[in-house]
Design a protein around this motif. Structure first.
Motif, PDB file in Angstrom:
ATOM      1  N   ALA A  71       0.818  -1.209   0.000  1.00  0.00           N
ATOM      2  CA  ALA A  71       0.000   0.000   0.000  1.00  0.00           C
ATOM      3  C   ALA A  71       0.851   1.258   0.000  1.00  0.00           C
ATOM      4  CB  ALA A  71      -0.927  -0.017   1.212  1.00  0.00           C
ATOM      5  N   GLU A  72       1.935   1.274   0.791  1.00  0.00           N
ATOM      6  CA  GLU A  72       2.753   2.485   0.876  1.00  0.00           C
ATOM      7  C   GLU A  72       3.476   2.756  -0.440  1.00  0.00           C
ATOM      8  OE1 GLU A  72       4.295   5.919   2.557  1.00  0.00           O
ATOM      9  OE2 GLU A  72       2.649   4.607   3.144  1.00  0.00           O
ATOM     10  N   PHE A  73       4.059   1.723  -1.041  1.00  0.00           N
ATOM     11  CA  PHE A  73       4.732   1.892  -2.322  1.00  0.00           C
ATOM     12  C   PHE A  73       3.746   2.345  -3.401  1.00  0.00           C
ATOM     13  CE2 PHE A  73       8.113  -1.094  -0.712  1.00  0.00           C
ATOM     14  CZ  PHE A  73       9.117  -0.146  -0.731  1.00  0.00           C
ATOM     15  N   ALA A  74       2.575   1.731  -3.430  1.00  0.00           N
ATOM     16  CA  ALA A  74       1.579   2.109  -4.436  1.00  0.00           C
ATOM     17  C   ALA A  74       1.136   3.553  -4.254  1.00  0.00           C
ATOM     18  CB  ALA A  74       0.379   1.166  -4.358  1.00  0.00           C
ATOM     19  N   ALA A  75       0.943   3.967  -3.001  1.00  0.00           N
ATOM     20  CA  ALA A  75       0.502   5.340  -2.745  1.00  0.00           C
ATOM     21  C   ALA A  75       1.569   6.349  -3.140  1.00  0.00           C
ATOM     22  CB  ALA A  75       0.142   5.495  -1.269  1.00  0.00           C
ATOM     23  N   VAL A  76       2.828   6.067  -2.812  1.00  0.00           N
ATOM     24  CA  VAL A  76       3.907   6.996  -3.155  1.00  0.00           C
ATOM     25  C   VAL A  76       4.076   7.092  -4.670  1.00  0.00           C
ATOM     26  CG1 VAL A  76       6.388   7.414  -2.990  1.00  0.00           C
ATOM     27  CG2 VAL A  76       5.115   6.675  -0.978  1.00  0.00           C
ATOM     28  N   LEU A  77       4.073   5.958  -5.352  1.00  0.00           N
ATOM     29  CA  LEU A  77       4.228   5.967  -6.809  1.00  0.00           C
ATOM     30  C   LEU A  77       3.082   6.714  -7.487  1.00  0.00           C
ATOM     31  CD1 LEU A  77       5.463   2.327  -7.474  1.00  0.00           C
ATOM     32  CD2 LEU A  77       6.794   4.420  -7.685  1.00  0.00           C
ATOM     33  N   TRP A  78       1.885   6.502  -6.982  1.00  0.00           N
ATOM     34  CA  TRP A  78       0.719   7.142  -7.593  1.00  0.00           C
ATOM     35  C   TRP A  78       0.708   8.649  -7.340  1.00  0.00           C
ATOM     36  CZ3 TRP A  78      -4.859   7.043  -5.345  1.00  0.00           C
ATOM     37  CH2 TRP A  78      -5.717   7.683  -6.243  1.00  0.00           C
ATOM     38  N   THR A  79       0.892   9.048  -6.077  1.00  0.00           N
ATOM     39  CA  THR A  79       0.768  10.465  -5.748  1.00  0.00           C
ATOM     40  C   THR A  79       1.965  11.289  -6.195  1.00  0.00           C
ATOM     41  OG1 THR A  79       1.669  10.037  -3.531  1.00  0.00           O
ATOM     42  CG2 THR A  79      -0.730   9.971  -3.797  1.00  0.00           C
ATOM     43  N   GLU A  80       3.167  10.708  -6.181  1.00  0.00           N
ATOM     44  CA  GLU A  80       4.367  11.472  -6.496  1.00  0.00           C
ATOM     45  C   GLU A  80       4.695  11.483  -7.983  1.00  0.00           C
ATOM     46  OE1 GLU A  80       5.990  13.363  -4.565  1.00  0.00           O
ATOM     47  OE2 GLU A  80       5.301  12.772  -2.573  1.00  0.00           O
ATOM     48  N   ALA A  81       4.249  10.467  -8.728  1.00  0.00           N
ATOM     49  CA  ALA A  81       4.683  10.390 -10.127  1.00  0.00           C
ATOM     50  C   ALA A  81       3.566  10.047 -11.095  1.00  0.00           C
ATOM     51  CB  ALA A  81       5.815   9.363 -10.260  1.00  0.00           C
ATOM     52  N   LEU A  82       2.898   8.932 -10.886  1.00  0.00           N
ATOM     53  CA  LEU A  82       2.029   8.388 -11.922  1.00  0.00           C
ATOM     54  C   LEU A  82       0.713   9.135 -12.064  1.00  0.00           C
ATOM     55  CD1 LEU A  82       2.710   4.593 -11.358  1.00  0.00           C
ATOM     56  CD2 LEU A  82       3.790   6.164 -12.965  1.00  0.00           C
ATOM     57  N   SER A  83       0.422  10.065 -11.151  1.00  0.00           N
ATOM     58  CA  SER A  83      -0.746  10.923 -11.335  1.00  0.00           C
ATOM     59  C   SER A  83      -0.446  12.083 -12.281  1.00  0.00           C
ATOM     60  CB  SER A  83      -1.220  11.470  -9.983  1.00  0.00           C
ATOM     61  OG  SER A  83      -0.193  12.235  -9.368  1.00  0.00           O
ATOM     62  N   ARG A  84       0.824  12.285 -12.613  1.00  0.00           N
ATOM     63  CA  ARG A  84       1.223  13.344 -13.539  1.00  0.00           C
ATOM     64  C   ARG A  84       1.255  12.822 -14.971  1.00  0.00           C
ATOM     65  NH1 ARG A  84       4.475  17.756 -11.800  1.00  0.00           N
ATOM     66  NH2 ARG A  84       4.360  18.094  -9.561  1.00  0.00           N
ATOM     67  N   HIS A  85       1.342  13.755 -15.915  1.00  0.00           N
ATOM     68  CA  HIS A  85       1.428  13.390 -17.328  1.00  0.00           C
ATOM     69  C   HIS A  85       2.875  13.519 -17.806  1.00  0.00           C
ATOM     70  CE1 HIS A  85       0.606  13.085 -21.613  1.00  0.00           C
ATOM     71  NE2 HIS A  85       1.303  14.209 -21.776  1.00  0.00           N
ATOM     72  N   PHE A  86       3.364  12.476 -18.459  1.00  0.00           N
ATOM     73  CA  PHE A  86       4.700  12.479 -19.044  1.00  0.00           C
ATOM     74  C   PHE A  86       4.581  12.088 -20.512  1.00  0.00           C
ATOM     75  CE2 PHE A  86       5.279  11.491 -14.538  1.00  0.00           C
ATOM     76  CZ  PHE A  86       6.220  12.441 -14.176  1.00  0.00           C
ATOM     77  N   ASP A  87       5.335  12.783 -21.361  1.00  0.00           N
ATOM     78  CA  ASP A  87       5.267  12.518 -22.793  1.00  0.00           C
ATOM     79  C   ASP A  87       6.061  11.285 -23.195  1.00  0.00           C
ATOM     80  OD1 ASP A  87       3.646  14.736 -23.223  1.00  0.00           O
ATOM     81  OD2 ASP A  87       5.365  16.073 -23.456  1.00  0.00           O
ATOM     82  N   ASN A  88       7.153  11.010 -22.490  1.00  0.00           N
ATOM     83  CA  ASN A  88       8.004   9.882 -22.859  1.00  0.00           C
ATOM     84  C   ASN A  88       8.759   9.382 -21.630  1.00  0.00           C
ATOM     85  OD1 ASN A  88      10.412  11.639 -22.614  1.00  0.00           O
ATOM     86  ND2 ASN A  88       9.632  12.559 -24.509  1.00  0.00           N
ATOM     87  N   ARG A  89       9.504   8.304 -21.837  1.00  0.00           N
ATOM     88  CA  ARG A  89      10.216   7.679 -20.714  1.00  0.00           C
ATOM     89  C   ARG A  89      11.344   8.549 -20.192  1.00  0.00           C
ATOM     90  NH1 ARG A  89      14.778   4.876 -22.805  1.00  0.00           N
ATOM     91  NH2 ARG A  89      14.918   4.981 -25.074  1.00  0.00           N
TER      92      ARG A  89
END
Length: 388
Positions: free
Chosen positions: A268-286
């Motif tokens: 849960a903690e890893f998923a929350a950090v990844l989602w809130t800190e990075a994957l909720s944002r938009h990125f054009d490429n890797r």
């Protein structure tokens, strides 16, 4: 015949706008502007810090002065450095129809002299020139910051608060252990539920009861520790509610958080950090997402010199730390995945050395793979999902 005199090229301000930089501080805001029809001279004006009404009035005055000189009404384009003020000023300006940019101050080129002059006036002019170059389309002139959505910005406070509370818990636990160790007592665990009862049973190393004032100090430390434990439990409950499938509509059954939790080894903690800190944002490429985490290489190449300085560490430190931790856990929980096999082959080819360098490379590859997984549904090769 005398040689023709050489004159410096004038600054181009033919983009049809008034360019404004904001140097923000707690007490004052310095406004540096360059308007059409004013030549190359930049005007400066100071308003009280936090006075948005006075700031907007100044913008209106700049537009009126430019209109008197040229007969045209020009829009305002502003720039400010990312800092402690956050994004509220940027959002206010956008609400009033003003084109606003927030720039990463570290990305602006500066003089490399050992002793260089630095004042708000110089910084304001440099920001204005940077904005001009950016609007002209010059590449790599600076790095603009994408302001997050207010809901996304508020959501990530849960994981950040938990990290602060955990650090405070560690300090209180270490303080209690240190006080007891000075009396010859070891093995006491302040996090156990019977912490109060065991404290009454303790004796010093020379067989005495704990001193009265020492015991009172430790009890007060335990009071603060128990309050922290309650707050950590409350924060974790909020986090679990945020990640719970029951709290989300049926149309969001495949949300990024739910997809991350379905992977074995991702809690849960890893998923929350990844989602809130990075994957909720938009990125054009890797490359963008790797740079956001500070996991991009920084080569040093000049002539015959070819040296790698390591990762840049210029991105989000919380995300980078989480990815390093997750990479070690990924090797343990996903040994059959293609990423784990790549890590093992890489380390074995080096004779078992350079594990730390390889784990950083794995963290970058894993972050990109997770980004593709939650945004495009690209399954990570060999990854095992959790059983229902």
């Amino acid at each position: 015949m005398e040689p023709a005199s050489i004159h410096p090229t004038a600054v181009r301000i033919d983009l049809g706008a008034i360019f404004v930089s904001l140097e923000l501080s707690r007490s004052t805001w310095l406004i540096t502007s360059l308007s059409p029809g004013s030549g190359e001279k930049m005007s400066k004006h100071v308003v009280a810090g936090g006075n948005v009404a006075e700031l907007l009035d100044r913008f209106e005055q700049l537009q009126q002065k430019a209109r008197l000189r040229t007969g045209k009404l020009f829009p305002i384009v502003t720039i400010q450095e990312a800092g402690l003020d956050g994004f509220w000023i940027h959002r206010v300006l956008e609400t009033h129809g003003i084109e606003s940019y927030v720039v990463d101050a570290a990305s602006i080129a500066t003089s490399r002299r050992r002793r260089r002059a630095k004042t708000d006036k110089i910084d304001g002019e440099a920001l204005t020139r940077t904005l001009l170059a950016f609007k002209r389309g010059e590449p790599r002139v600076c790095a603009m910051v994408r302001a997050p959505d207010p809901k996304d910005e508020d959501r990530r406070r849960i994981c950040r608060e938990r990290k602060v509370l955990i650090a405070e818990r560690v300090r209180h636990v270490n303080r209690v252990k240190g006080l007891l160790f000075a009396q010859g007592v070891s093995g006491y665990q302040p996090l156990r539920k019977d912490r109060r009862q065991r404290l009454e049973e303790l004796q010093t190393g020379d067989g005495r009861e704990l001193p009265k004032h020492l015991k009172a100090q430790i009890n007060r430390e335990l009071d603060r520790l128990e309050l922290l434990l309650e707050q950590i439990a409350a924060v974790e409950s909020e986090r679990n509610s945020l990640l719970s499938m029951d709290e989300q509509p049926a149309v969001e059954a495949t949300s990024p958080a739910a997809m991350l939790l379905s992977l074995k080894g991702v809690g849960a903690e890893f998923a929350a950090v990844l989602w809130t800190e990075a994957l909720s944002r938009h990125f054009d490429n890797r490359r963008q997402i790797a740079a956001y985490a500070g996991l991009t290489p920084t080569p040093w190449m000049s002539g015959t010199i070819d040296h790698e300085q390591g990762v840049s560490k210029a991105g989000n430190p919380r995300l980078r730390t989480t990815m390093i931790q997750l990479s070690w856990l990924w090797l343990r929980n996903q040994p059959a995945s293609a990423l784990s096999r790549w890590f093992v082959d890489r380390v074995q080819s080096n004779g078992g050395r350079l594990k730390k360098a390889a784990i950083v490379a794995l963290a970058r590859k894993l972050l990109i793979a997770l980004w593709k997984f939650v945004t495009a549904g690209v399954v990570i090769e060999g990854a095992v999902m959790k059983t229902a």
